[in-house]
Design an enzyme around this catalytic site. Structure first.
Site, PDB file in Angstrom:
ATOM      1  CB  SER A 233      -0.966  -0.067   1.192  1.00  0.00           C
ATOM      2  OG  SER A 233      -1.992   0.883   1.076  1.00  0.00           O
ATOM      3  CG  ASP A 326      -6.991  -2.745  -3.664  1.00  0.00           C
ATOM      4  OD1 ASP A 326      -7.737  -2.205  -2.835  1.00  0.00           O
ATOM      5  OD2 ASP A 326      -5.767  -2.523  -3.728  1.00  0.00           O
ATOM      6  CG  HIS A 359      -5.472  -2.642  -0.191  1.00  0.00           C
ATOM      7  ND1 HIS A 359      -4.928  -1.936  -1.245  1.00  0.00           N
ATOM      8  CD2 HIS A 359      -4.915  -2.118   0.936  1.00  0.00           C
ATOM      9  CE1 HIS A 359      -4.081  -1.025  -0.775  1.00  0.00           C
ATOM     10  NE2 HIS A 359      -4.047  -1.112   0.541  1.00  0.00           N
TER      11      HIS A 359
END
Length: 409
Positions: A233, A326, A359
Site C-alpha cells: 500500500s 482491491d 488489497h
C-alpha cells in the site's frame, strides 16, 4: 474395541505460519459424517473460527488433501481451508501478529455428524510460528531509526531486505520474521504512527529511509551486492521511491501500490514530491465502511504527473503485485500505469494481478480481511477480496516475492 479417533497434523504439528500442512483424521466409522472446526484465539482475546462438513472414507479415514468439504466455511478440496477461512465473531477484525516470539495456536477439532457440534470425537493443536529455528530478533533504535532486525541463523552472507507496511503505521514484524525464517536478513521499518513518529506526518523524509538502508548494508551478515525492499500500500510507493532515489537498492516489490507518491509529501535532497491530489469528500460509505476508490484525481491527467515517482531512472528490478478486487484503491490500474512507463523506457518489470484478491495481500494462510479499522484514519475501511481466490493469490504472491529476491539479490 474400536480405534480412538485421532487428528494428525503432518509433517509436524509445529511449523512456520507460511507452511502448508496436511490434516488427517483416522479411526472414524466408514462413511461417517463429521464436522471439522478450527479455532484460534488472537493476542487481544478475539476468537477466530472456521468449520467444514466432511464424510469419512470406506476405511474410516479422512485426508483434507483429498476429501472435499461438503459445506460450512468453504466447500471442495481445500487442504488449508480451515486456516484461510477463519473469521472472527466480531465483524471487521483483521488477524495480525503483534508478538512474533510466540506462535498462533490453532485447535483442530472433529465432531460427530453434520449438526450442532455437540459430540467431540478428537482434537489436536497446530502451533504456527513466526520465527524459524535460530532466527534472531533485534530491536533497533539507532539515531531516528525505529525498526526490528531479523537475522537468519549462521554467518551468511544473506540477501538483505527492508520491509514496509502501509499507512496504518506501527512497527509490523510478522512478514519480516517469516522472510528471515526463509533466509533473508530483514529489517521491519516503522515510519509513522509509532512511538514518537507522528500518526499523520506532514512530510516523510527520504533521509530516514536512507538511514535504514545504510544500517542494513553495514550488517556483516548482509551480502554487499545490494539490497531489496518490499512494501504494501503506502509502503509500496515508498519502496519504489527508495529504489529510485537511494543507491544500493537492486530489487523492489510493490504490493497493492501505485507508481505515484500517495497522501504524504516525500522530501528528498533538494526536491519534494507532492502527494497525488485527492478529495476525502469523495469517500463512499457502504454500511459504515469507507470506499476510497474514487478519492484520487485521475492518474492519467498530466496535471498529476508531478506526483509520479520517476522509477524509469532507477536501475533496480521491479515486481508489482495487485488484486483485481482491491476495494481500497485502484491498485491494479496504478500498477499497470507504472509498468507501462517502465516499458516505454525499455525497462522490464514483472507484474501479476490476481482476480478475486483484495488489497491486503499478506503471507499465506492469513485469512482474508474484507474490512477493518484503519488506526490512523479512525474509520472502518473496505479492503475487498473473495475468500478462496484471495487465499490462492497470497500463496502464489509469497512464492513470487521470494523467487524474485533470490534471483536479483
Amino acid at each position: 474395541a474400536r480405534m480412538a479417533v485421532q487428528v494428525a497434523v503432518l509433517p509436524s504439528p509445529r511449523c512456520l505460519f507460511d507452511e502448508p500442512i496436511q490434516i488427517r483424521v483416522t479411526g472414524l466409522q466408514p462413511q461417517q459424517a463429521v464436522t471439522l472446526r478450527a479455532r484460534l484465539l488472537d493476542e487481544s482475546g478475539e476468537l477466530f473460527q472456521a468449520h467444514a462438513r466432511y464424510r469419512a472414507g470406506s476405511g474410516g479415514e479422512l485426508d483434507l488433501a483429498r476429501a472435499p468439504a461438503l459445506g460450512g466455511s468453504y466447500s471442495g478440496v481445500e487442504p488449508m481451508g480451515l486456516l484461510w477461512s477463519l473469521r472472527s465473531e466480531k465483524p471487521h477484525k483483521r488477524l495480525a501478529k503483534r508478538n512474533v516470539l510466540t506462535p498462533f495456536c490453532v485447535d483442530l477439532e472433529v465432531y460427530d455428524g453434520h449438526g450442532d457440534m455437540s459430540r467431540l470425537l478428537g482434537k489436536c493443536t497446530n502451533e504456527r510460528r513466526f520465527l524459524g529455528e535460530g532466527v534472531k530478533r533485534i530491536s533497533v533504535r539507532e539515531g531516528r531509526l525505529k525498526a526490528t532486525l531479523f537475522l537468519p541463523p549462521g554467518s551468511g552472507p544473506f540477501p538483505g531486505l527492508i520491509d514496509l507496511y502501509g499507512s496504518g503505521g506501527g512497527l509490523v514484524e510478522y512478514r519480516a520474521s517469516l522472510l528471515a525464517s526463509r533466509g533473508f536478513v530483514t529489517l521491519a521499518l516503522a515510519y509513522m504512527a509509532f512511538e514518537d513518529l507522528p500518526a499523520m506526518p506532514a512530510v516523510l523524509e527520504l533521509s530516514y529511509f536512507e538511514a535504514a538502508v545504510n544500517f542494513l548494508r553495514k550488517q556483516k551478515q548482509v551480502k554487499d551486492t545490494g539490497i531489496g525492499v518490499l512494501g504494501l500500500s503506502k509502503g509500496a510507493d515508498l519502496a519504489l521511491s527508495m529504489a529510485t532515489f537511494l543507491p544500493g537498492i537492486k530489487a523492489a516489490v510493490s504490493i497493492s501500490g501505485s507508481g505515484f507518491n500517495s497522501f504524504i509529501p516525500l522530501q528528498g535532497d533538494g526536491f519534494t514530491i507532492p502527494p497525488h491530489p485527492y478529495d476525502l469528500g469523495r469517500i463512499k460509505y457502504e454500511s459504515g465502511l469507507a470506499d476510497f476508490r474514487d478519492i484520487l484525481e485521475d492518474h492519467r491527467d498530466p496535471a498529476t504527473w508531478g506526483c509520479r515517482i520517476p522509477l524509469e531512472k532507477s536501475s533496480a528490478k521491479f515486481l508489482f503485485l495487485s488484486g483485481l478486487d482491491d476495494t481500497n484503491w485502484k491498485s491494479d490500474l496504478y500498477c499497470q500505469d507504472a509498468v507501462q512507463r517502465l516499458q516505454q523506457h525499455g525497462r522490464e518489470a514483472e507484474f501479476y494481478s490476481y482476480s478475486g484478491a483484495g488489497h491486503l495481500l499478506e503471507p499465506p494462510h492469513f485469512p482474508l480481511c474484507q474490512a477493518s479499522l484503519h488506526k490512523v484514519l479512525g474509520m472502518f475501511v473496505q479492503w475487498g477480496g473473495q475468500w478462496r481466490e484471495h487465499a490462492k493469490a497470497q500463496e502464489d504472491a509469497w512464492h513470487r516475492i521470494q523467487a524474485f529476491f533470490w534471483q536479483h539479490l
